[in-house]
Design an enzyme around this catalytic site. Structure first.
Site, PDB file in Angstrom:
ATOM      1  N   LYS A  51       0.853  -1.182   0.000  1.00  0.00           N
ATOM      2  CA  LYS A  51       0.000   0.000   0.000  1.00  0.00           C
ATOM      3  C   LYS A  51       0.896   1.240   0.000  1.00  0.00           C
ATOM      4  O   LYS A  51       1.839   1.336   0.785  1.00  0.00           O
ATOM      5  CB  LYS A  51      -0.876  -0.041   1.265  1.00  0.00           C
ATOM      6  CG  LYS A  51      -1.918   1.044   1.377  1.00  0.00           C
ATOM      7  CD  LYS A  51      -2.730   0.825   2.655  1.00  0.00           C
ATOM      8  CE  LYS A  51      -3.711   1.932   2.897  1.00  0.00           C
ATOM      9  NZ  LYS A  51      -4.407   1.769   4.198  1.00  0.00           N
TER      10      LYS A  51
ATOM     11  N   HIS B 276      -0.171   4.429   0.481  1.00  0.00           N
ATOM     12  CA  HIS B 276      -0.726   5.570   1.213  1.00  0.00           C
ATOM     13  C   HIS B 276      -1.062   5.117   2.634  1.00  0.00           C
ATOM     14  O   HIS B 276      -0.905   3.942   2.974  1.00  0.00           O
ATOM     15  CB  HIS B 276      -1.980   6.105   0.510  1.00  0.00           C
ATOM     16  CG  HIS B 276      -3.084   5.084   0.400  1.00  0.00           C
ATOM     17  ND1 HIS B 276      -3.095   4.100  -0.566  1.00  0.00           N
ATOM     18  CD2 HIS B 276      -4.198   4.879   1.154  1.00  0.00           C
ATOM     19  CE1 HIS B 276      -4.169   3.351  -0.420  1.00  0.00           C
ATOM     20  NE2 HIS B 276      -4.862   3.786   0.619  1.00  0.00           N
TER      21      HIS B 276
END
Length: 225
Positions: A108, A110
């Site tokens: 991921k 973010h």
């Protein structure tokens, strides 16, 4: 009751539970190794709260009886995620509160980022999964745990198929579980194994189920370790 006897009883309870819930089925199924197996264990069918809760009880009972010491639980995506959470809840209910973490298949970019989710991966880490088919998932989990600076200390699974591993279409002289124990040097704690399934087939009162005993015996004779 001695420990061996109580563990045998737990294994028989688990096999009975798996058959009654349809998670453990009999017939003809093709395995990842290309073999035609007379039985199939599909942990994805532990698909409601009662089933997952009972499954977690089996894992927790077996882990506590094993004496294996660990600081947290790691569940490899995807099946390991549910297992890690459920078993952590059951252990906490029994007075053994353990943190847990799991991985994403894709990093991921973010928020908190990365591939690991949950508690900080540290200390002695227990890997949880449904079965060990080839040891690939275990090796990947070990790499992630070590990269986080922690120490893999063992693996717990629901069912040990106790059959020869395969590579490039060739049977190997050891099982995937033996590979993890002997080559990766990690103890493996299984709720039940193929030997427990055979014992169940020999003692069940269901003639429809016991009829599969001959095929399962033949499969063990050919591929068992």
């Amino acid at each position: 009751m001695n420990t061996a006897a109580s563990q045998d009883a737990l294994a028989q309870e688990f096999v009975t539970f798996a058959v009654e819930t349809g998670v453990l089925r009999f017939g003809e199924f093709k395995t990842k190794a290309g073999r035609l197996s007379p039985y199939f264990f599909n942990a994805g069918l532990f698909d409601d709260g009662l089933k997952v809760g009972r499954l977690a009880q089996f894992y927790a009972q077996r882990l506590l009886a094993s004496g294996l010491e660990f600081d947290m639980i790691f569940g490899p995506a995807y099946k390991g995620i549910t297992l890690a959470a459920a078993v952590a809840i059951e252990l906490a209910r029994l007075g053994h509160n353990k943190p847990f973490a799991y991985n994403r298949k894709e990093a991921k970019d973010h928020g908190e980022g990365g591939t690991l989710v949950g508690a900080k991966v540290q200390g002695r880490v227990l890997i949880i999964d449904d079965v060990i088919s080839a040891g690939t998932s275990v090796r990947e989990s070990i790499a992630m745990i070590q990269a986080a600076g922690a120490t893999p200390c063992g693996v717990t699974i629901a069912l040990d198929r106790q059959e020869k591993a395969a590579e490039n279409g060739q049977d190997l002289p050891w099982s995937a579980v033996q590979y993890v124990r002997d080559q990766l040097k990690l103890p493996v704690v299984a709720i039940a194994g193929l030997s427990d399934l055979l014992q169940y087939l020999q003692t069940t009162s269901s003639t429809a189920v016991s009829a599969h005993a001959v095929a399962v015996h033949a499969y063990r004779d050919r591929y068992g370790v």
